[in-house]
Design an enzyme around this catalytic site. Structure first.
Site, PDB file in Angstrom:
ATOM      1  N   GLU A  58       0.825  -1.205   0.000  1.00 36.30           N
ATOM      2  CA  GLU A  58       0.000   0.000   0.000  1.00 36.30           C
ATOM      3  C   GLU A  58       0.868   1.266   0.000  1.00 36.30           C
ATOM      4  O   GLU A  58       0.563   2.232  -0.707  1.00 36.30           O
ATOM      5  CB  GLU A  58      -0.920   0.016   1.229  1.00 36.30           C
ATOM      6  CG  GLU A  58      -1.898  -1.157   1.280  1.00 36.30           C
ATOM      7  CD  GLU A  58      -1.355  -2.361   2.025  1.00 36.30           C
ATOM      8  OE1 GLU A  58      -2.156  -3.067   2.654  1.00 36.30           O
ATOM      9  OE2 GLU A  58      -0.120  -2.601   1.991  1.00 36.30           O
ATOM     10  N   CYS A  80      -2.328  -3.513   7.065  1.00 36.07           N
ATOM     11  CA  CYS A  80      -1.920  -3.604   8.467  1.00 36.07           C
ATOM     12  C   CYS A  80      -2.400  -2.382   9.249  1.00 36.07           C
ATOM     13  O   CYS A  80      -2.450  -1.268   8.731  1.00 36.07           O
ATOM     14  CB  CYS A  80      -0.410  -3.786   8.593  1.00 36.07           C
ATOM     15  SG  CYS A  80       0.573  -2.372   8.090  1.00 36.07           S
TER      16      CYS A  80
END
Length: 363
Positions: A58, A80
């Site tokens: 990401e 996460c």
């Protein structure tokens, strides 16, 4: 949701999986994740987990000088939400004003499991979970096993055999053709550990690396089972052990040989024997403790047979030559192949310019 949008969502998630596959086996203890950023149904950025596991996908996709306001990201695994060696991925998602987040399955890591949806929703970011769920569960099976303390690591076996099922050619080093060997090197690049034995390495003088141009840095770590320190000193393995991490699993306490191995930058793992051998379950458990999540065993018929017998194998890769060895063949693997009795849905067959390549799913 309209059918056309479902098709697009699956297409974008598949692109994310394509990115994740590029570094599969090369992200250490972290999973290899893919991320695709979409705006107006057009891909404007993408990223994957970096080699060695950081930065995450990401961050790599969103840390660019582009306008991500109102965009949608497709991620193969839940972003996460915890502070580790790097900030949580949900932070950059919020910072870049992403509007929607689609991910396939929750991250089994207890620090993050199912937290992303709640935290992102609090910032009015829409979250959708479950696109390509079955594919994702298969893709991340090794990572899921790594996070389950009760399970042994994901272990596959690779073996080359002749048309009449022999795994050793008495008169030549190779059984299969060059295309099979190239496919074998590519296969190695998808694992973080190659497991072999001193007998195999001594016989073949194996390097056990990835010898495809431009892919040397994808070579996995090497683990050799050598209970009594019988590896020869002049092996190619030791000439490359300062650049490719190498481990020896042994029960020996020979200090002279230990010093030699240490001089070659080889790490020694000592285990106790059971019935005068090193148990495979104990070996795999030790490798998991050390963070190995994807293990490929390359060690001929005997070791492959034992791993299959103990039901420790997830997939069996068979490279079969179309040449029969007859009296020049040794170490038959015929019984093991016949005993599998796998249905067609569990078997993939590819022709490699004469040789045949089979991927057989065991569990």
């Amino acid at each position: 949701m309209k059918t056309s949008q479902r098709i697009l969502d699956k297409k974008f998630m598949q692109l994310a999986f394509n990115k994740a596959f590029e570094h599969l086996g090369s992200t250490k203890e972290n999973p290899s994740v893919g991320c695709v950023v979409v705006k107006n149904n057009t891909v404007i950025s993408s990223g994957k987990t970096s080699l060695n596991g950081r930065p995450h996908a990401e961050t790599n996709a969103l840390n660019k000088k582009k306008n991500f306001n109102g965009s949608t990201i497709y991620v193969t695994l839940e972003p996460c939400a915890h502070h580790g060696l790097t900030p949580p991925c949900i932070h950059i998602i919020k910072k870049k004003n992403v509007k929607k987040v689609y991910y396939s399955i929750p991250d089994p890591d207890k620090r993050t499991f199912n937290k992303a949806k709640q935290l992102l929703s609090q910032s009015n970011i829409k979250v959708n979970i479950g696109i390509m769920k079955i594919d994702s569960l298969n893709f991340y099976k090794s990572y899921i096993l790594l996070k389950d303390k009760q399970k042994l690591p994901y272990t596959d076996v690779k073996i080359a055999i002749s048309k009449d099922y022999f795994s050793v050619n008495k008169k030549a080093k190779w059984i299969t053709n060059n295309y099979s060997r190239l496919q074998g090197h590519l296969l190695r690049s998808r694992y973080d550990c190659i497991l072999s034995t001193y007998k195999t390495v001594n016989k073949d003088n194996s390097i056990l690396n990835c010898r495809i141009n431009g892919m040397h840095h994808f070579s996995p770590k090497r683990v050799i089972i050598d209970k009594d320190f019988k590896l020869k000193k002049n092996l190619k393995l030791f000439k490359t052990s300062k650049t490719i991490p190498t481990y020896i699993i042994t029960a020996s306490h020979d200090k002279k040989k230990e010093n030699f191995l240490k001089s070659k930058n080889v790490k020694i793992i000592k285990l106790k024997t059971e019935n005068n051998s090193l148990p495979y379950k104990k070996i795999l458990r030790e490798l998991k403790i050390r963070g190995f999540s994807r293990i490929l065993c390359e060690s001929g018929a005997d070791t492959s047979s034992e791993l299959l017998k103990l039901k420790l194998v997830n997939n069996l890769y068979v490279f079969m030559s179309q040449t029969k060895l007859g009296k020049n063949g040794k170490n038959s693997f015929k019984k093991q192949i016949k005993d599998l009795k796998m249905s067609k849905k569990h078997k993939i067959k590819i022709n490699l310019f004469g040789d045949e390549f089979y991927k057989i799913r065991i569990k």
